[in-house]
Design a protein around this motif. Structure first.
Motif, PDB file in Angstrom:
ATOM      1  N   LEU A   1      -8.844   2.056 -16.511  1.00  0.00           N
ATOM      2  CA  LEU A   1      -8.824   2.503 -14.962  1.00  0.00           C
ATOM      3  C   LEU A   1      -8.485   2.283 -14.748  1.00  0.00           C
ATOM      4  O   LEU A   1      -8.633   0.773 -14.267  1.00  0.00           O
ATOM      5  N   ILE A   2      -7.313   2.359 -14.198  1.00  0.00           N
ATOM      6  CA  ILE A   2      -6.339   1.658 -12.960  1.00  0.00           C
ATOM      7  C   ILE A   2      -7.928   2.152 -11.150  1.00  0.00           C
ATOM      8  O   ILE A   2      -7.894   2.621 -11.219  1.00  0.00           O
ATOM      9  N   ARG A   3      -8.065   0.253 -10.734  1.00  0.00           N
ATOM     10  CA  ARG A   3      -8.363   0.081  -9.653  1.00  0.00           C
ATOM     11  C   ARG A   3      -7.928  -0.540  -8.492  1.00  0.00           C
ATOM     12  O   ARG A   3      -7.450  -1.752  -8.257  1.00  0.00           O
ATOM     13  N   PRO A   4      -7.316   0.304  -7.997  1.00  0.00           N
ATOM     14  CA  PRO A   4      -6.223  -0.302  -6.550  1.00  0.00           C
ATOM     15  C   PRO A   4      -6.414  -1.103  -5.306  1.00  0.00           C
ATOM     16  O   PRO A   4      -7.780  -0.775  -5.399  1.00  0.00           O
ATOM     17  N   THR A   5      -5.928  -2.089  -5.354  1.00  0.00           N
ATOM     18  CA  THR A   5      -6.877  -2.661  -4.395  1.00  0.00           C
ATOM     19  C   THR A   5      -6.304  -3.412  -2.925  1.00  0.00           C
ATOM     20  O   THR A   5      -4.656  -2.464  -2.718  1.00  0.00           O
TER      21      THR A   5
ATOM     22  N   ARG B   1      -5.610  -8.502 -13.326  1.00  0.00           N
ATOM     23  CA  ARG B   1      -5.470  -8.633 -11.946  1.00  0.00           C
ATOM     24  C   ARG B   1      -4.168  -8.970 -11.488  1.00  0.00           C
ATOM     25  O   ARG B   1      -3.695 -10.066 -11.498  1.00  0.00           O
TER      26      ARG B   1
ATOM     27  N   GLU C   1     -10.185  -8.949 -17.879  1.00  0.00           N
ATOM     28  CA  GLU C   1      -9.989  -7.898 -16.662  1.00  0.00           C
ATOM     29  C   GLU C   1      -8.438  -9.025 -16.038  1.00  0.00           C
ATOM     30  O   GLU C   1      -8.529  -9.698 -15.466  1.00  0.00           O
TER      31      GLU C   1
ATOM     32  N   MET D   1      -3.955  -4.627  -7.923  1.00  0.00           N
ATOM     33  CA  MET D   1      -4.720  -4.208  -8.956  1.00  0.00           C
ATOM     34  C   MET D   1      -5.542  -4.461  -9.305  1.00  0.00           C
ATOM     35  O   MET D   1      -4.788  -5.495 -10.385  1.00  0.00           O
ATOM     36  N   ARG D   2      -6.770  -3.728 -10.277  1.00  0.00           N
ATOM     37  CA  ARG D   2      -6.913  -4.144 -10.969  1.00  0.00           C
ATOM     38  C   ARG D   2      -7.342  -3.224 -12.972  1.00  0.00           C
ATOM     39  O   ARG D   2      -7.207  -2.641 -12.403  1.00  0.00           O
ATOM     40  N   LEU D   3      -7.509  -3.755 -13.281  1.00  0.00           N
ATOM     41  CA  LEU D   3      -7.200  -3.094 -14.735  1.00  0.00           C
ATOM     42  C   LEU D   3      -8.045  -3.841 -16.270  1.00  0.00           C
ATOM     43  O   LEU D   3      -7.711  -5.199 -16.210  1.00  0.00           O
ATOM     44  N   ARG D   4      -8.865  -3.870 -16.607  1.00  0.00           N
ATOM     45  CA  ARG D   4      -9.467  -4.134 -18.001  1.00  0.00           C
ATOM     46  C   ARG D   4      -9.437  -3.100 -19.397  1.00  0.00           C
ATOM     47  O   ARG D   4      -8.740  -2.179 -19.318  1.00  0.00           O
TER      48      ARG D   4
ATOM     49  N   SER E   1       0.997  -1.101  -0.097  1.00  0.00           N
ATOM     50  CA  SER E   1       0.377  -0.376  -0.089  1.00  0.00           C
ATOM     51  C   SER E   1       0.969   1.145   0.164  1.00  0.00           C
ATOM     52  O   SER E   1       0.922   2.206  -0.630  1.00  0.00           O
TER      53      SER E   1
END
Length: 458
Positions: free
Chosen positions: A87-91, A139, A137, A95-98, A34
């Motif tokens: 869009l990049i989606r942090p977790t 991951r 997607e 992170m996730r990316l489509r 993080s």
């Protein structure tokens, strides 16, 4: 001298920061990801996306319109086009990316380049899932989530759905009895098979489900859960009495289903069903989950009389595996090894267990028994499980898909306490009442008397 002091003043904080980052990465990988790993990986991805896609062979020639517009407005070289990035989606774990695939591409092309993407962007693993036609997607997992298992908050549990383990892509492995009614779990001693069973029992303890157990190791594995069990057989003789009762219970439920199908001719089609889940809720019997620990003990015989009893028990297990789903009876079979050498009926029973979980095994043939007939490429992954990582397993099903999973640690005392608190959830199944296990009474330590007993005289 002053320059040396300046270097020491600057180098001291840098060394401390580097040491702190190394400590976080080793001891608290989630915190390291993080604070440090996520920003670095995002910067790498944004800065090298086009070149990485080109080197992985995931680009396509531009359209004629794009070539004409580029040459008409600029003098730049027309380069191949990578998949359109979302869009990049942090977790908390990555992170996730489509990606929207270009014409002519398929998800398998991206999956084949997952290892290259992992090294290019500096992450632990890259997993590819198809969202819809033309969209996949990615991951990206920032660290080894199976090293210290922490189940996600939204694990997707529910009725007859137990989040029992964590996948290597940081999602929950859910044991869904409605989707996969019967499962075979194999593993050598100290491989984590019992831990997997504890997570299942504790997950089902709070649900309106009847739990039955066959533990031929004198009940040492399932006896601590006796307050929540509707039936427990701790030796082959008791198992030979319990299995016919479950078969009769299954037949009674089939009679109930047939009676529902044969009602008045004006019955709407949606009310005619072929399993218990189509019955009205007030008529629907409670589902039954049967845990069989060390299934090989049911196959081992010493005399001809035992052989006849073995054949009867195996036949009843096969009947439950073939017909139990529609009656709401599910099997969870565990063992160290399960092959044709156990005797007649072993291979037929294994073929009915569509779900497979293979922990660490002692030899390759044991892994082939669990996964060879549904996911041959997963056999090598199961053989590579190290003894230092108990609970790590390979899960597969008849679709051919497989993944590495690991169960979180649950102590026997905690699992027994959960079952004790959920004792009031035991449903009313009169057929199983004779097999209820007596509650365990802890031994009482009596004080040792120091008074010498008086001798006995004639």
């Amino acid at each position: 001298m002053s320059e040396l002091m300046t270097l020491m003043e600057v180098g001291g904080p840098l060394a401390a920061a580097g040491g702190g980052a190394a400590y976080l990465r080793a001891r608290h990988p989630a915190a390291y990801w993080s604070t440090v790993g996520l920003p670095v990986s995002v910067a790498r991805l944004l800065g090298s996306y086009g070149s990485v896609m080109d080197s992985c062979g995931l680009t396509v020639p531009p359209s004629r319109l794009r070539v004409f517009a580029t040459r008409a407005t600029t003098r730049r070289e027309v380069r191949p086009v990578p998949p359109r990035r979302g869009l990049i989606r942090p977790t908390s774990t990555g992170m996730r990316l489509r990606l929207r695939l270009a014409p002519g591409q398929e998800p398998a092309d991206v999956a084949a380049s997952a290892e290259r993407l992992r090294h290019s962007w500096g992450v632990h693993a890259v997993h590819v899932d198809e969202v819809k036609p033309g969209v996949v997607e990615l991951r990206l997992v920032g660290f080894d989530v199976l090293d210290q298992v922490r189940m996600p908050r939204k694990a997707g549990g529910g009725f007859l759905r137990v989040p029992v383990a964590l996948r290597e892509d940081a999602t929950a492995f859910v044991r869904d009895y409605r989707a996969i009614p019967h499962q075979l779990t194999l593993g050598a001693t100290l491989s984590g098979k019992s831990m997997y069973l504890r997570n299942l029992v504790t997950g089902l303890a709070g649900q309106r489900v009847a739990l039955a157990g066959i533990d031929c190791k004198r009940g040492v594995e399932l006896a601590p859960f006796a307050p929540r069990l509707s039936a427990l057989a701790s030796e082959p003789g008791e198992a030979a009495e319990l299995l016919p009762v479950l078969v009769r219970l299954m037949e009674e439920r089939y009679d109930l289903i047939k009676a529902r199908q044969g009602i008045a001719p004006n019955t709407p089609d949606e009310e005619i069903t072929s399993d218990v889940w189509g019955l009205p809720e007030h008529q629907r019997p409670v589902p039954v989950v049967l845990f069989v620990d060390e299934v090989a003990e049911l196959f081992l015989v010493a005399t001809r009389k035992d052989e006849e009893r073995r054949d009867e028990m195996v036949t009843q297990l096969i009947r439950l595996a073939q017909l139990g789903r529609a009656a709401g009876i599910y099997l969870e079979v565990c063992g160290q090894r399960f092959g044709a050498e156990l005797g007649k009926g072993a291979t037929m029973l294994r073929a009915q267990l569509s779900g497979r979980v293979c922990h660490r095994v002692n030899d390759e043939p044991s892994a082939k028994m669990a996964l060879g007939d549904i996911a041959p490429e997963a056999v090598e992954a199961a053989c590579a499980i190290a003894p230092e990582r108990p609970g790590l397993a390979v899960a597969g099903d008849t679709s051919g898909g497989w993944s590495r999973i690991r169960t979180p640690y649950v102590s026997l005392a905690d699992a027994a306490a959960v079952c004790q608190q959920a004792a009031h959830m035991v449903p009313d199944v009169p057929a199983l009442d004779p097999f209820r296990a007596a509650p365990l009474v802890p031994p009482v330590d009596r004080p040792v008397s120091l008074v010498k007993p008086r001798p006995v005289l004639d």
